[in-house]
Design an enzyme around this catalytic site. Structure first.
Site, PDB file in Angstrom:
ATOM      1  N   ARG A 137      39.342  52.249 -24.218  1.00  0.00           N
ATOM      2  CA  ARG A 137      39.772  51.125 -23.402  1.00  0.00           C
ATOM      3  C   ARG A 137      39.517  51.461 -21.931  1.00  0.00           C
ATOM      4  NH1 ARG A 137      44.215  52.078 -27.033  1.00  0.00           N
ATOM      5  NH2 ARG A 137      44.530  50.372 -28.519  1.00  0.00           N
ATOM      6  N   LYS A 171      47.757  53.234 -25.378  1.00  0.00           N
ATOM      7  CA  LYS A 171      48.878  52.309 -25.209  1.00  0.00           C
ATOM      8  C   LYS A 171      50.167  52.941 -25.737  1.00  0.00           C
ATOM      9  CE  LYS A 171      46.510  47.837 -25.282  1.00  0.00           C
ATOM     10  NZ  LYS A 171      46.429  46.525 -25.949  1.00  0.00           N
ATOM     11  N   HIS A 203      35.277  45.796 -22.988  1.00  0.00           N
ATOM     12  CA  HIS A 203      35.572  45.387 -24.365  1.00  0.00           C
ATOM     13  C   HIS A 203      34.305  45.141 -25.183  1.00  0.00           C
ATOM     14  CE1 HIS A 203      39.873  45.214 -24.965  1.00  0.00           C
ATOM     15  NE2 HIS A 203      39.636  44.698 -26.140  1.00  0.00           N
ATOM     16  N   ARG A 251      33.473  48.437 -26.386  1.00  0.00           N
ATOM     17  CA  ARG A 251      34.425  48.828 -27.438  1.00  0.00           C
ATOM     18  C   ARG A 251      34.051  48.184 -28.774  1.00  0.00           C
ATOM     19  NH1 ARG A 251      39.502  51.221 -27.980  1.00  0.00           N
ATOM     20  NH2 ARG A 251      41.147  50.045 -29.034  1.00  0.00           N
ATOM     21  N   HIS A 308      44.410  52.003 -32.951  1.00  0.00           N
ATOM     22  CA  HIS A 308      45.090  50.803 -33.431  1.00  0.00           C
ATOM     23  C   HIS A 308      46.225  51.163 -34.387  1.00  0.00           C
ATOM     24  CE1 HIS A 308      41.348  48.095 -32.615  1.00  0.00           C
ATOM     25  NE2 HIS A 308      42.103  48.257 -31.557  1.00  0.00           N
ATOM     26  N   TYR A 331      37.841  43.697 -33.949  1.00  0.00           N
ATOM     27  CA  TYR A 331      36.803  44.264 -33.097  1.00  0.00           C
ATOM     28  C   TYR A 331      35.451  44.345 -33.788  1.00  0.00           C
ATOM     29  CZ  TYR A 331      40.111  45.654 -29.497  1.00  0.00           C
ATOM     30  OH  TYR A 331      41.048  45.636 -28.492  1.00  0.00           O
TER      31      TYR A 331
END
Length: 298
Positions: A148, A172, A242, A245, A268, A277
């Site tokens: 990211r 995250k 993105h 990604r 994830h 994705y």
């Protein structure tokens, strides 16, 4: 409870949960939009407790009139549902007015995905910039790891572990994971570190730096990709963190990787998130049809 108190308590909750700055920015966008709606229409109650689903629907209609696309409205609905559901669980509100708030239907367009051919052309342009070694290393790291944006700009020198062929990444929720990285990307990082990286002072530990010797920011990366896209004839939307990604995810599976490993690499929490994705191109669908065509197997 006032609106200001509600948002303040919600942000405090997010910080306690160690949510990323981008997450707080996401909810802040909805807070500001809701404030503009209240000022423009005057139909939003003064307190969250008095809000009903009709008020929220009026907000969605106002956003549409302002020209916001379905995707943007969908994001605001998700945001409001999270805030009000949290407030109800915390007993700050007696009811959740967003329960019956419908999400707009999103068009099912194939999202832009970076391809090896596009990466090659961007790399050619990157070799002609003011900081070619850095820019090549940035592009290869994006495409070879699927990081990211926030993960890339916060990557530190000590997070690069060439002896293991991995990067130590803080994702995250402040979750740490190891992300594999290939020889070409590692070589590019090493060349940049030895020959071009000049930190302003010893306290700068981030890997990728701007001309000032300070860490690159989100806007630095955005400007870099925008310039490279313009030089190579790509649309701006085709060259974003993105799209890299997604491109990584597609190429990883094309080259024989499995979806469970991909989930771990991307960081994830569920396979459903990983599936979003993976945008297979038409060629992949044709190859799969040739292998498994029911008609041909009659």
């Amino acid at each position: 409870m006032t609106w200001e108190q509600l948002w303040e308590q919600f942000y405090y909750h997010l910080r306690i949960k160690r949510r990323a700055k981008t997450t707080l920015h996401f909810y802040g966008t909805t807070q500001r939009a809701l404030g503009r709606f209240a000022a423009a229409e005057g139909s939003l109650p003064d307190t969250p407790e008095a809000v009903r689903v009709l008020h929220l629907r009026a907000f969605m209609t106002w956003l549409e009139v302002q020209g916001l696309a379905a995707g943007g409205i969908h994001a605001h609905v998700r945001s409001l549902k999270s805030v009000f559901a949290w407030a109800r669980r915390e007993e700050l509100l007696s009811a959740d007015p967003s329960l019956r708030l419908e999400r707009p239907t999103l068009p099912r367009h194939r999202l832009a995905t970076m391809t090896p051919e596009s990466v090659a052309s961007l790399l050619t342009a990157a070799r002609r910039t003011a900081q070619p070694l850095r820019d090549v290393a940035v592009l290869l790291t994006f495409f070879d790891t699927g990081l990211r944006l926030e993960e890339l700009i916060t990557l530190r020198r000590e997070d690069v572990r060439p002896e293991k062929g991995v990067l130590r990444v803080i994702g995250k929720g402040d979750k740490e994971r190891s992300v594999p990285i290939g020889t070409k990307a590692l070589t590019a990082i090493n060349s940049y570190t030895l020959r071009e990286r000049r930190a302003r002072h010893e306290g700068v530990r981030e890997l990728f730096l701007g001309r000032s010797g300070l860490p690159m920011t989100r806007s630095c990366i955005s400007i870099l990709l925008e310039r490279l896209a313009a030089q190579t004839g790509h649309q701006r939307a085709q060259a974003t963190p993105h799209t890299f990604r997604r491109g990584f995810a597609v190429e990883f599976l094309r080259n024989g990787g499995d979806v469970f490993t991909l989930q771990q690499i991307l960081g994830h929490s569920s396979l459903e998130m990983t599936r979003r994705y993976v945008n297979f191109l038409d060629e992949d669908l044709k190859v799969a049809h040739l292998r498994f065509s029911p008609g041909d197997r009659l």
